[in-house]
Design a protein around this motif. Structure first.
Motif, mmCIF file in Angstrom:
data_model
loop_
_atom_site.group_PDB
_atom_site.id
_atom_site.type_symbol
_atom_site.label_atom_id
_atom_site.label_comp_id
_atom_site.label_asym_id
_atom_site.label_seq_id
_atom_site.Cartn_x
_atom_site.Cartn_y
_atom_site.Cartn_z
ATOM 1 N N THR A 510 0.839 -1.197 0.000
ATOM 2 C CA THR A 510 0.000 0.000 0.000
ATOM 3 C C THR A 510 0.875 1.248 0.000
ATOM 4 O O THR A 510 2.105 1.174 0.062
ATOM 5 N N ILE A 511 0.221 2.416 -0.056
ATOM 6 C CA ILE A 511 0.923 3.683 0.120
ATOM 7 C C ILE A 511 0.283 4.400 1.301
ATOM 8 O O ILE A 511 -0.916 4.274 1.550
ATOM 9 N N GLY A 517 1.917 11.652 1.528
ATOM 10 C CA GLY A 517 1.122 12.440 0.581
ATOM 11 C C GLY A 517 0.698 13.778 1.144
ATOM 12 O O GLY A 517 1.001 14.836 0.576
ATOM 13 N N ILE A 518 0.014 13.761 2.286
ATOM 14 C CA ILE A 518 -0.543 14.982 2.860
ATOM 15 C C ILE A 518 0.478 15.729 3.706
ATOM 16 O O ILE A 518 0.628 16.953 3.585
ATOM 17 N N VAL A 519 1.201 15.016 4.568
ATOM 18 C CA VAL A 519 2.152 15.666 5.478
ATOM 19 C C VAL A 519 3.209 16.487 4.741
ATOM 20 O O VAL A 519 3.533 17.606 5.175
ATOM 21 N N PRO A 520 3.777 16.007 3.615
ATOM 22 C CA PRO A 520 4.754 16.851 2.921
ATOM 23 C C PRO A 520 4.190 18.211 2.501
ATOM 24 O O PRO A 520 4.897 19.221 2.568
ATOM 25 N N ILE A 521 2.924 18.253 2.084
ATOM 26 C CA ILE A 521 2.314 19.530 1.674
ATOM 27 C C ILE A 521 2.041 20.386 2.900
ATOM 28 O O ILE A 521 2.250 21.607 2.885
ATOM 29 N N VAL A 522 1.569 19.767 3.981
ATOM 30 C CA VAL A 522 1.346 20.503 5.231
ATOM 31 C C VAL A 522 2.653 21.130 5.712
ATOM 32 O O VAL A 522 2.681 22.298 6.138
ATOM 33 N N ASP A 523 3.755 20.371 5.637
ATOM 34 C CA ASP A 523 5.053 20.887 6.068
ATOM 35 C C ASP A 523 5.493 22.076 5.221
ATOM 36 O O ASP A 523 6.006 23.079 5.745
ATOM 37 N N LYS A 572 -8.910 13.909 -0.796
ATOM 38 C CA LYS A 572 -10.176 13.275 -1.167
ATOM 39 C C LYS A 572 -10.005 11.778 -1.335
ATOM 40 O O LYS A 572 -10.899 10.994 -0.974
ATOM 41 N N LEU A 573 -8.873 11.342 -1.865
ATOM 42 C CA LEU A 573 -8.615 9.901 -1.948
ATOM 43 C C LEU A 573 -8.615 9.289 -0.558
ATOM 44 O O LEU A 573 -9.182 8.206 -0.342
ATOM 45 N N ARG A 574 -7.992 9.973 0.386
ATOM 46 C CA ARG A 574 -7.937 9.478 1.762
ATOM 47 C C ARG A 574 -9.336 9.404 2.378
ATOM 48 O O ARG A 574 -9.697 8.404 3.011
ATOM 49 N N ILE A 575 -10.133 10.434 2.186
ATOM 50 C CA ILE A 575 -11.488 10.472 2.748
ATOM 51 C C ILE A 575 -12.339 9.361 2.156
ATOM 52 O O ILE A 575 -13.062 8.659 2.872
ATOM 53 N N ARG A 576 -12.277 9.154 0.850
ATOM 54 C CA ARG A 576 -13.068 8.106 0.197
ATOM 55 C C ARG A 576 -12.596 6.731 0.637
ATOM 56 O O ARG A 576 -13.401 5.817 0.847
ATOM 57 N N PRO A 588 -10.988 2.776 10.040
ATOM 58 C CA PRO A 588 -10.353 3.551 8.962
ATOM 59 C C PRO A 588 -8.863 3.717 9.195
ATOM 60 O O PRO A 588 -8.394 3.797 10.331
ATOM 61 N N ASP A 589 -8.099 3.756 8.096
ATOM 62 C CA ASP A 589 -6.672 4.009 8.197
ATOM 63 C C ASP A 589 -6.247 4.879 7.016
ATOM 64 O O ASP A 589 -7.082 5.365 6.252
ATOM 65 N N ASN A 590 -4.946 5.057 6.863
ATOM 66 C CA ASN A 590 -4.407 5.920 5.809
ATOM 67 C C ASN A 590 -3.700 5.145 4.703
ATOM 68 O O ASN A 590 -3.057 5.746 3.842
ATOM 69 N N PHE A 591 -3.827 3.818 4.709
ATOM 70 C CA PHE A 591 -3.034 2.985 3.810
ATOM 71 C C PHE A 591 -3.883 2.529 2.629
ATOM 72 O O PHE A 591 -4.776 1.696 2.759
#
Length: 628
Positions: A510-511, A517-523, A572-576, A588-591
């Motif tokens: 998985t990824i 994905g999200i944390v790099p943009i938040v940083d 949105k991919l994460r939410i779906r 739910p998880d992030n993988f």
């Protein structure tokens, strides 16, 4: 499509001899055949696209139909008399499979409401429809067809002005209370706006009349300004409906005046939102504020997962979803604080309860731990006041954990002594982190440089953040260390642009959508905000404002737009992904497994990762070249 009811003898024969429909009694047969719509099909025709199987119940009349998961390649072929779609297809496949005509032939369609009525009249029918929502689910909105939720919640983007049904009903603030009540009855409204010299001065509702007049036995001849809410919350007419819902949920209010610039144009109420079928967050927040125990709050917040599923089904933006889900966390936090103060008595000194991390950024999903802290007034005395605040913070943090917001694994919570300090001590923390950015300090900045006041004396945090941003603005040495720290989270792109999956372990193959994905943009957004002293905390807002402000030259408007679009897509991919897991009864998880994505989505995911990688590389080269 030929929408005329099928009249061929063949269709009637199919119904009479059908293993399910053939069990209906004589009363049900009176107009049963006419309830169906017939559609002639040709080989390869798309009957219901992916994610739309919930729209209606289909039955193969002649020929064959293929049910297909286009992402994974799984397929099932259905023959004459077999059913698919609403109620018939297992719930876990309703949002991922599509229906295609395998041969020339015909299908017949039955509306969901008609199937619901049949099953209510004939209980035994429910056995044949495994994904049919139960009556209890429907009552709580949890068994609602995803399509209906989509039609409802997609309206969240429409302007508030579309909800206005009439010109504003207004009176002078000096109008006697009795006359106001009579006017509300005559106009058939639940609230009146108070206007003086053309300016909005206040608001009075039927609840005010009940609680502040009748319950207190107040003289109805008094001017209405004595019971009104002065300087009420307002919205601009061009604001999206989602902002009205968010404001009502956060403030626990049901009436909001609508302005067009400085001009009053109307009132939007919770009832108006109910007509748009989009009040689940408002209703949930209202129920949270009514709870009198932590256990009651825990029971109420079990509905948060259903709310996120509905938002995902509606294709609501990740930005909207984050704000709405976080508004519920804010409401839970505030109510726990109120319950703690009812239990312990008023606070001995001023304080502000502060959210950190994703709650501060209004970017939460149903999978969130808690990050929070307390900023206390400088007259705090540990020997005198420490016991009260320890018990207070423990009650709130434990209450949040009981509501599903688990204790922070790193103990970055207000109930930890280190993160419950006077303002002067917090100022020293920030000074040390900025002036001596060693690894632990950089890790802490990722949590405590994202802060938002939730309850209490907000000025304690506002002045602290102002001083902190002035210290970081243009501080090249500190920013260079921040860049190095940000580059530790890299998008999972291989040498040739392929997506690199996790190898080995529980999540092999998985990824990690969050950390890669999200944390790099938040940083990156945090870095830009600190460089340009941008006060915004939400990542999307930071990127927009940092580009507009120049952010010390760190990010161009185009790069900021690209990062915002990348963040929205990945989020949105994460939410779906989480919504699918919750629909299947999983935690739910992030993988994310790439098999969950279409080839189109995979292509866009690569582009999103590439955008982040390019911006990271530019910053890395700039600071490695010694620009500090």
């Amino acid at each position: 499509m030929n929408s005329a009811p099928p009249s061929a003898d063949d269709f009637q024969t199919l119904l009479v001899g059908h293993r399910i429909w053939g069990t209906l009694d004589a009363a049900a047969w009176a107009n049963f055949a006419e309830q169906w719509e017939r559609q002639d099909t040709s080989e390869g025709m798309l009957l219901l696209p992916q994610g739309r199987l919930f729209g209606r119940l289909g039955m193969v009349v002649t020929g064959a139909v293929d049910l297909l998961d286009p992402d994974l390649g799984h397929a099932v072929r259905l023959q004459r008399g077999e059913l698919f779609g609403f109620g018939a297809t297992p719930a876990r496949h309703l949002t991922t499979w599509q229906a295609t005509a395998a041969t020339d032939g015909a299908v017949a369609w039955l509306a969901p409401a008609q199937l619901q009525r049949l099953c209510q009249a004939h209980d035994a029918l429910e056995y044949h429809f495994p994904s049919l929502p139960s009556a209890a689910d429907m009552a709580h909105g949890e068994g609602e067809a995803p399509g209906e939720a989509g039609l409802r919640l997609n309206r969240l983007a429409t302007p508030v002005r579309t909800l206005l049904r009439r010109p504003p009903v207004s009176l002078s603030p000096d109008t006697p209370i009795r006359k106001v009540a009579s006017h509300m009855r005559e106009q058939r409204v639940s609230s009146v706006l108070l206007v003086e010299d053309g300016a909005l001065m206040g608001l009075v509702t039927d609840r005010d009349l009940r609680n502040r007049v009748l319950a207190e036995q107040l003289d109805p001849a008094l001017p209405v300004r004595s019971i009104a809410t002065l300087a009420p919350h307002t919205l601009q007419a061009h604001s999206p409906t989602f902002e009205a819902m968010l404001l009502m949920a956060r403030a626990n209010i049901h009436h909001v005046p609508v302005m067009d610039g400085a001009q009053l144009v109307g009132m939007v109420t919770a009832t108006d939102l109910a007509e748009q079928q989009s009040t689940s967050a408002v209703v949930l927040a209202g129920e949270i504020h009514k709870q009198t125990t932590a256990a009651g709050l825990a029971q109420t917040t079990t509905r948060l997962k259903a709310l996120q599923r509905h938002l995902a089904d509606a294709d609501a933006s990740a930005y909207s979803t984050g704000h709405i889900v976080t508004a519920i966390t804010d409401a839970v936090t505030v109510r726990l604080i109120q319950l703690a103060e009812e239990r312990l008595g008023p606070a001995p000194v001023d304080y502000v309860w502060v959210a950190a991390g994703s709650q501060a950024r209004s970017e939460q999903t149903a999978l969130s731990d808690q990050d929070n802290c307390l900023v206390l007034a400088d007259d705090y005395d540990e020997a005198v006041h420490g016991s009260w605040f320890r018990e207070f913070s423990r009650y709130v943090c434990d209450g949040l954990a009981a509501c599903g917001y688990i204790h922070c694994p790193g103990e970055m919570m207000a109930m930890t002594d280190k993160w419950r300090q006077p303002r002067a001590r917090w100022a020293e923390y920030f000074r040390q982190w900025v002036d001596t950015p060693e690894p632990m300090a950089l890790m802490l900045t990722c949590v405590f440089f994202d802060l938002r006041a939730i309850h209490g004396r907000a000025e304690l945090l506002d002045t602290l953040r102002h001083d902190m941003l002035e210290r970081t603005r243009g501080n090249s040495l500190f920013l260079a260390h921040m860049v190095g720290n940000a580059l530790k989270h890299r998008p999972p792109l291989g040498l040739f642009g392929t997506i690199s999956r996790i190898r080995g372990g529980e999540h092999s193959g998985t990824i990690d959508l969050k950390h890669t994905g999200i944390v790099p943009i938040v940083d990156l957004a945090r870095l830009f905000a600190l460089a340009g002293a941008v006060a915004a905390v939400n990542t999307q807002d930071r990127l927009e404002l940092a580009a507009a402000a120049g952010a010390a030259g760190e990010v161009s408007p185009q790069s900021a737009r690209d990062l915002r679009e990348a963040l929205e897509f990945i989020s949105k991919l994460r939410i779906r992904h989480q919504a699918r897991q919750m629909a299947e009864g999983l935690a739910p998880d992030n993988f994310l497994a790439l098999e969950e994505l279409s080839s189109f989505e995979r292509s866009h995911l690569k582009e999103a990762f590439s955008v982040v990688q390019v911006v990271q590389d530019v910053l890395g080269q700039r600071y490695q070249a010694g620009r500090f």
